[in-house]
Design a protein around this motif. Structure first.
Motif, PDB file in Angstrom:
ATOM      1  N   ARG A 163      26.160 121.692  23.425  1.00  0.00           N
ATOM      2  CA  ARG A 163      26.698 120.476  24.057  1.00  0.00           C
ATOM      3  C   ARG A 163      28.184 120.314  23.778  1.00  0.00           C
ATOM      4  NH1 ARG A 163      22.240 115.602  23.813  1.00  0.00           N
ATOM      5  NH2 ARG A 163      20.459 116.798  24.591  1.00  0.00           N
ATOM      6  N   THR A 218      28.902 113.328  26.426  1.00  0.00           N
ATOM      7  CA  THR A 218      28.010 114.476  26.586  1.00  0.00           C
ATOM      8  C   THR A 218      26.797 114.357  25.673  1.00  0.00           C
ATOM      9  OG1 THR A 218      29.887 115.903  27.155  1.00  0.00           O
ATOM     10  CG2 THR A 218      27.856 116.987  26.488  1.00  0.00           C
ATOM     11  N   GLY A 221      24.315 111.911  26.885  1.00  0.00           N
ATOM     12  CA  GLY A 221      23.691 112.231  28.160  1.00  0.00           C
ATOM     13  C   GLY A 221      24.332 111.544  29.346  1.00  0.00           C
ATOM     14  N   LEU A 224      26.556 115.355  32.236  1.00  0.00           N
ATOM     15  CA  LEU A 224      25.775 116.585  32.187  1.00  0.00           C
ATOM     16  C   LEU A 224      26.718 117.742  32.496  1.00  0.00           C
ATOM     17  CD1 LEU A 224      22.560 115.450  34.099  1.00  0.00           C
ATOM     18  CD2 LEU A 224      22.964 115.499  31.628  1.00  0.00           C
ATOM     19  N   THR A 226      26.418 120.862  33.042  1.00  0.00           N
ATOM     20  CA  THR A 226      26.034 121.784  34.116  1.00  0.00           C
ATOM     21  C   THR A 226      26.493 121.263  35.470  1.00  0.00           C
ATOM     22  OG1 THR A 226      24.099 122.511  32.856  1.00  0.00           O
ATOM     23  CG2 THR A 226      24.109 122.974  35.212  1.00  0.00           C
ATOM     24  N   GLN A 227      26.234 119.988  35.734  1.00  0.00           N
ATOM     25  CA  GLN A 227      26.622 119.407  37.025  1.00  0.00           C
ATOM     26  C   GLN A 227      28.131 119.257  37.145  1.00  0.00           C
ATOM     27  OE1 GLN A 227      24.489 115.723  37.489  1.00  0.00           O
ATOM     28  NE2 GLN A 227      22.462 116.678  37.367  1.00  0.00           N
ATOM     29  N   ARG A 277      23.420 127.331  25.646  1.00  0.00           N
ATOM     30  CA  ARG A 277      22.274 126.495  26.032  1.00  0.00           C
ATOM     31  C   ARG A 277      21.008 127.351  26.117  1.00  0.00           C
ATOM     32  NH1 ARG A 277      21.068 123.396  31.543  1.00  0.00           N
ATOM     33  NH2 ARG A 277      22.025 125.286  32.346  1.00  0.00           N
TER      34      ARG A 277
END
Length: 345
Positions: A163, A218, A221, A224, A226-227, A277
């Motif tokens: 993360r 991050t 949450g 994100l 990845t997005q 990840r």
């Protein structure tokens, strides 16, 4: 260059393997000259002060071992010297405070960082403990090595390193190296070294505050990676044409205590995040990460253990690691190509 950029030179087995191959101080000197010439010939911005510092550290460490002495004795001497330098840097601390601090670290920690950096980390951890701050971020521009050092002190939990890598990638920085130090008090000290796209120290106004905010978002949450990284994707035409076949190698002979995993793929934002990840999803503990780029190709090397603190010996688990990491690399490549194609319509 493989040893300097992709191996932990504080690992006795790694450095001894290098000494066994090079064999003599004269060959060491010649190899250094050849390596520097080779890297500088690759292209502009490939050679930088950071790579120079890694090669210099390997050269000096190897020369020290070649000059004589047993590895164990030299390690003990180096730890003693490191603690002596640290005590000098913390001369304002009481003996009790200093002794309490060194009780939280292991030998590998004291050898992993130069004295001035250990002093900065000691003061950071002490301040965080006094104020009971759960997450502390500190940035420091190392002018000599042309790199920005970011130190993060937080409570340890699974997936933290991944993360943090994602949060730093979202800042636009290139992560050129990273180390993880788990302290005996249950806290973890993650250190990242950042550069910009031109191989210079990554500098922005209010960098520490910006990174702290992004990391908190991050971890909570709210962001994100990845997005967000997919949204920021901007593959140039040259990058799309230049193909790098993903490859994952596992090696149990390079280190006495860790399995070494080498990941090859096309360099791009968030590569370290996607790979770590995947490793976290396999319940692997990452001890250190070594990140190297050669033009469009990235080589990320990780020292890992399984959930029980053991090397990954079983072939089935090694196969699972290779398949998971290749899928992480190829999955992003597929999404990126689709995004580029959609943008062109």
């Amino acid at each position: 260059s493989t040893t300097a950029f992709q191996r932990d030179i504080n690992d006795p087995e790694a450095i001894q393997a290098f000494v066994d191959v090079v064999q003599s101080p004269e060959r060491l000197r010649l190899l250094l000259l050849l390596t520097v010439s080779d890297i500088r010939a690759v292209g502009p911005n490939i050679w930088n002060a950071w790579k120079a510092s890694l090669l210099r550290a390997l050269y000096l460490h190897t020369e020290e071992i070649m000059s004589g002495g047993l590895m164990t004795q030299m390690t003990e001497a180096r730890v003693a010297a490191a603690l002596k330098d640290l005590r000098a840097g913390l001369s304002d601390w009481t003996d009790g405070a200093f002794d309490a601090f060194i009780d939280r670290g292991v030998a590998a920690y004291w050898l992993a960082y130069p004295a001035k950096m250990l002093v900065r980390q000691a003061r950071l951890m002490s301040a965080a403990d006094e104020t009971k701050t759960p997450l502390t971020v500190h940035s420091y521009v190392d002018v000599a090595r042309d790199v920005t050092e970011v130190t993060i002190y937080a409570g340890d939990h699974p997936g933290l390193f991944s993360r943090l890598s994602g949060a730093l990638s979202l800042s636009g920085a290139n992560i050129v190296d990273a180390k993880i130090s788990t302290m005996k008090n249950g806290m973890v000290l993650d250190t990242f070294w950042l550069q910009d796209a031109n191989g210079k120290a990554f500098e922005k106004p209010d960098l520490t505050e910006r990174l702290l905010k992004r990391i908190k978002q991050t971890l909570a949450g709210d962001i994100l990676p990845t997005q967000e990284l997919a949204r920021q994707t901007n593959l140039s035409r040259r990058t799309r044409v230049f193909k790098v076949a993903p490859r994952v190698l596992t090696d149990n002979g390079a280190s006495h205590h860790f399995t070494v995993i080498e990941v090859n793929g096309r360099d791009r934002p968030g590569l370290l995040y996607d790979v770590t990840r995947g490793l976290s999803g396999l319940s692997l503990q990452i001890a250190s990460a070594h990140v190297t780029t050669y033009g469009e190709r990235a080589v990320d090397v990780f020292y890992v253990k399984d959930i029980f603190g053991m090397k990954i010996e079983h072939e089935t688990k090694q196969k699972q690691i290779r398949e998971t990491l290749i899928a992480a690399i190829e999955g992003w490549e597929t999404r990126a190509e689709a995004a580029v194609a959609a943008a062109g319509k």
